[in-house]
Design an enzyme around this catalytic site. Structure first.
Site, PDB file in Angstrom:
ATOM      1  N   LYS A   1       0.844  -1.203   0.000  1.00 45.63           N
ATOM      2  CA  LYS A   1       0.000   0.000   0.000  1.00 45.63           C
ATOM      3  C   LYS A   1       0.877   1.251   0.000  1.00 45.63           C
ATOM      4  CE  LYS A   1      -3.518   2.398   2.833  1.00 45.63           C
ATOM      5  NZ  LYS A   1      -4.446   2.298   3.993  1.00 45.63           N
TER       6      LYS A   1
ATOM      7  N   GLU B   1      -9.697   3.306   1.724  1.00 39.07           N
ATOM      8  CA  GLU B   1      -9.104   3.504   0.392  1.00 39.07           C
ATOM      9  C   GLU B   1      -8.020   2.479   0.080  1.00 39.07           C
ATOM     10  OE1 GLU B   1      -8.015   4.955   3.028  1.00 39.07           O
ATOM     11  OE2 GLU B   1      -5.852   4.716   2.807  1.00 39.07           O
TER      12      GLU B   1
ATOM     13  N   LYS C   1     -10.940  12.189   8.205  1.00 33.53           N
ATOM     14  CA  LYS C   1     -10.555  11.732   9.544  1.00 33.53           C
ATOM     15  C   LYS C   1     -10.583  12.907  10.518  1.00 33.53           C
ATOM     16  CE  LYS C   1      -7.269   8.124   8.080  1.00 33.53           C
ATOM     17  NZ  LYS C   1      -7.934   6.973   8.711  1.00 33.53           N
TER      18      LYS C   1
ATOM     19  N   ARG D   1      -7.841  -0.770   0.491  1.00 33.64           N
ATOM     20  CA  ARG D   1      -8.333  -1.971  -0.184  1.00 33.64           C
ATOM     21  C   ARG D   1      -8.659  -1.698  -1.647  1.00 33.64           C
ATOM     22  NH1 ARG D   1     -12.972  -2.604   4.190  1.00 33.64           N
ATOM     23  NH2 ARG D   1     -11.323  -1.543   5.335  1.00 33.64           N
TER      24      ARG D   1
ATOM     25  N   ASP E   1       1.186   5.947   5.738  1.00 38.86           N
ATOM     26  CA  ASP E   1       0.248   5.017   5.109  1.00 38.86           C
ATOM     27  C   ASP E   1       0.809   4.393   3.831  1.00 38.86           C
ATOM     28  OD1 ASP E   1      -2.150   3.756   5.580  1.00 38.86           O
ATOM     29  OD2 ASP E   1      -3.367   5.215   4.470  1.00 38.86           O
TER      30      ASP E   1
ATOM     31  N   ASP F   1     -12.615   6.611   3.343  1.00 37.72           N
ATOM     32  CA  ASP F   1     -11.442   6.348   4.177  1.00 37.72           C
ATOM     33  C   ASP F   1     -10.991   4.879   4.104  1.00 37.72           C
ATOM     34  OD1 ASP F   1      -9.378   6.938   5.862  1.00 37.72           O
ATOM     35  OD2 ASP F   1     -10.591   7.064   7.687  1.00 37.72           O
TER      36      ASP F   1
ATOM     37  N   ASP G   1      -3.021   9.928   4.028  1.00 37.89           N
ATOM     38  CA  ASP G   1      -4.424   9.517   4.099  1.00 37.89           C
ATOM     39  C   ASP G   1      -5.222  10.485   4.982  1.00 37.89           C
ATOM     40  OD1 ASP G   1      -6.835   8.229   4.115  1.00 37.89           O
ATOM     41  OD2 ASP G   1      -6.172   6.497   5.310  1.00 37.89           O
TER      42      ASP G   1
HETATM   43  N1  BES Z   1      -4.738   4.008   6.847  1.00 38.95           N
HETATM   44  C1  BES Z   1      -5.922   3.678   7.558  1.00 38.95           C
HETATM   45  C2  BES Z   1      -5.700   2.599   8.620  1.00 38.95           C
HETATM   46  C3  BES Z   1      -4.862   2.966   9.812  1.00 38.95           C
HETATM   47  C4  BES Z   1      -5.485   3.365  10.984  1.00 38.95           C
HETATM   48  C5  BES Z   1      -3.498   2.827   9.807  1.00 38.95           C
HETATM   49  C6  BES Z   1      -4.719   3.659  12.099  1.00 38.95           C
HETATM   50  C7  BES Z   1      -2.732   3.133  10.914  1.00 38.95           C
HETATM   51  C8  BES Z   1      -3.350   3.537  12.068  1.00 38.95           C
HETATM   52  C9  BES Z   1      -6.985   3.165   6.600  1.00 38.95           C
HETATM   53  O1  BES Z   1      -6.965   3.697   5.326  1.00 38.95           O
HETATM   54  C10 BES Z   1      -8.309   3.490   7.178  1.00 38.95           C
HETATM   55  O2  BES Z   1      -8.611   4.654   7.276  1.00 38.95           O
HETATM   56  N2  BES Z   1      -9.085   2.470   7.540  1.00 38.95           N
HETATM   57  C11 BES Z   1     -10.373   2.668   8.096  1.00 38.95           C
HETATM   58  C12 BES Z   1     -11.316   1.689   7.432  1.00 38.95           C
HETATM   59  C13 BES Z   1     -12.749   1.895   7.775  1.00 38.95           C
HETATM   60  C14 BES Z   1     -13.242   3.208   7.189  1.00 38.95           C
HETATM   61  C15 BES Z   1     -13.542   0.747   7.226  1.00 38.95           C
HETATM   62  C16 BES Z   1     -10.283   2.407   9.593  1.00 38.95           C
HETATM   63  O3  BES Z   1      -9.555   1.502   9.987  1.00 38.95           O
HETATM   64  O4  BES Z   1     -10.886   3.146  10.347  1.00 38.95           O
HETATM   65 ZN    ZN Z   2      -5.188   4.415   4.660  1.00 39.87          ZN
HETATM   66 MN    MN Z   3      -8.090   5.492   5.183  1.00 37.30          MN
END
Ligand code: BES
Ligand code: ZN
Ligand code: MN
Length: 499
Positions: A267, A351, A279, A353, A290, A349, A272
């Site tokens: 990734k 993104e 966020k 996947r 990220d 968010d 992000d």
């Molecule tokens: N990059 C984040 C995941 C992340 C969270 C990495 C905390 C490091 C620390 C990812 O893109 C994300 O935002 N995931 C969301 C998914 C949700 C919207 C289904 C999440 O984990 O909240």
């Molecule tokens: Zn992310």
């Molecule tokens: Mn995200």
């Protein structure tokens, strides 16, 4: 600006400690076997350490250090530093690596530029594995986060490290040095802020990092990405004024087994924000990491090629920002990926996947048969496993077992989570093939289930490093910031062959 790290010269020889041409000699000591290491030392020094143990000033606990001055005569080094290893049977790859980093950091703090490791405590490891991880640990210590500071005059690096041993382990030391250097290079990229490391800059820097002998690099721009039909990847990129990039590295060694290619997919979100599903601002600055998965697969490729491992390997890293620009994807939008699957994007968010879906498809198109993807994918994996353990998912089970065994050998912690069919329910959309954000329950598992839809029928494993890619506090064996988690594991996967 100063340098972020330096790679010390590493050599192996069997010179006795007093005559070793160095400033600072590190002596590993097992908590339950101190006498064994002490018996190899000069009497005066051994007596000094023994009395420190009796006073309780040094106990041999993991990463504890104790520094002794050498006798004025007969020694070239001015200091001997003991580093604790804990119980001998617990002294595995991770323990030795951390001991080496801790002791080498101490040497740096004391401004000793030439250090030596006395190989007097075998722990629970064979000589090759031990020396490799010690060399790696020393290189990892030679890292300085402060290189953006205009006044960083405290900077000091180790220039030479010698491993004092009678074992023939020169090759292991070289491998450890290369691994440490690859990890340091990935850490530098991961620590860089989003304004410095944009997708275009990351593509150039990562291509340069991966381009060692035998590796070819290709950077695809937005037009080429569009030609491939990567609507999921482009759906994330469209919210940003920075154009996306897709990095492809290919390593084709002579004599690689036919019909098998390792595919490493990472990734590469250089920042992000969450996009329109933005966020909260508290802690958002962390989202510059990220792209840790992307940097890690490139670093792994570098080490695989430097070691000349006979495994054909392709690396695919989709790189973009996730921003809420005027043309950004809106919640509810539908995009179609290169594989033909359509996705309803209920949360912008989720993104990672999306870009990985297209990247997994592309790795297969390029001939990858055995897939491993690495991503800071979900907050949910941090809830499940904390910041200690990487989430492992995949199919079929022998391939997941292969990954787990590689992580064990590499001294990295992973734990498998299930991909039961029942979770697939959560990915259903009324109007598209898939939904990208299936709600809170089992959030790291459903993210992996989403990726599985793009991974084909062959072996595939997914490593969620959202918890392990970043260290919140500095430790004696780890600076604050990027860790470089899972780089060694991927190299061990390649070393173990593709079965
Ligand atoms: N990059 C984040 C995941 C992340 C969270 C990495 C905390 C490091 C620390 C990812 O893109 C994300 O935002 N995931 C969301 C998914 C949700 C919207 C289904 C999440 O984990 O909240
Ligand atoms: Zn992310
Ligand atoms: Mn995200």
């Amino acid at each position: 600006m100063t340098a972020p790290y330096e790679v010390p010269r590493i050599s192996v020889n069997s010179t006795p400690l007093p005559t070793a041409d160095t400033d600072f000699i590190i002596v590993p000591i097992a908590q339950d076997q101190a006498a064994a290491a002490l018996s190899t030392l000069d009497q005066a020094i051994a007596a000094d350490i023994r009395s420190a143990i009796e006073r309780g000033e040094f106990r041999g606990k993991p990463y504890e250090t104790y520094v002794v001055q050498t006798p004025a005569q007969g020694w070239r080094a001015s200091r001997v530093a003991c580093v604790g290893g804990g119980l001998r049977r617990e002294m595995d790859v991770e323990r030795f690596r951390r001991m080496a980093t801790s002791a080498a950091q101490l040497a740096r703090h004391q401004r000793r530029g030439r250090i030596a490791w006395a190989d007097v405590e075998p722990g629970a490891l064979a000589a090759n594995a031990r020396v490799e991880t010690i060399a790696e640990g020393i290189v990892l210590a030679n890292f300085d986060n402060g290189f953006h500071k205009s006044r960083n005059d405290q900077q000091f690096f180790i220039t030479d490290a010698t491993i004092l041993t009678s074992e023939s382990v020169a090759q292991a030391a070289v491998h450890g040095q290369q691994m440490g250097e690859s990890i340091n290079a990935a850490r530098v990229l991961i620590n860089e802020p989003g304004n410095v490391l944009t997708p275009r800059v990351m593509a150039d820097k990562a291509a340069a990092l991966g381009s060692v002998d035998g590796v070819s690099a290709d950077i695809l721009d937005e037009k080429q990405i569009e030609k491939l039909g990567m609507g999921l990847f482009l759906g994330v990129a469209r919210g940003s004024v920075e154009p996306p990039r897709l990095l492809v590295l290919k390593y084709e060694p002579k004599g690689a087994p036919a019909g098998k290619t390792l595919g490493l997919i990472g990734k590469g979100i250089t920042f992000d924000t969450g996009g329109i599903s933005i966020k909260p601002s508290d802690g958002m600055e962390r989202m510059k990491d990220d792209m840790a998965g992307g940097a890690s697969v490139v670093a792994a490729m570098r080490a695989i090629a430097l070691q000349k491992l006979p495994i054909r390997t392709v690396v695919v890293v989709p790189m973009t920002e996730n921003m809420p620009g005027g043309r950004a994807t809106k919640p509810g939008d539908i995009h179609k990926g290169a594989s033909g699957l359509t996705v309803e994007i209920n949360n912008t968010d989720a993104e990672g996947r999306l870009i990985l879906g297209d990247a997994l498809w592309y790795a297969r198109k390029l001939g990858a048969t055995h897939l491993v993807d690495v991503a800071t994918l979900t907050g949910a994996v941090v809830v499940a496993l904390g910041k200690i353990t990487t989430g492992l998912y995949g199919t079929p089970q022998p391939w997941v077992d292969h990954l787990r065994a590689a992580a064990d050998r590499a001294g990295e912690k992973v734990w498998q989570l299930p991909l039961f069919d029942e979770y697939r329910e959560q990915l259903k959309s009324e109007i598209a093939d898939l939904l990208n954000s299936p709600g809170r329950p089992a959030g790291s598992i459903t993210a992996a289930m989403f990726l599985k839809e793009f991974a084909g029928d062959g072996p595939w494993a997914h490593l969620d490093i959202a918890g392990t890619a970043w260290a919140e506090d500095a430790k004696s064996w780890q600076p604050k910031g990027a860790t470089g988690a899972m780089i060694r594991t991927m190299v061990e996967v390649a070393r173990g062959g593709l079965g």
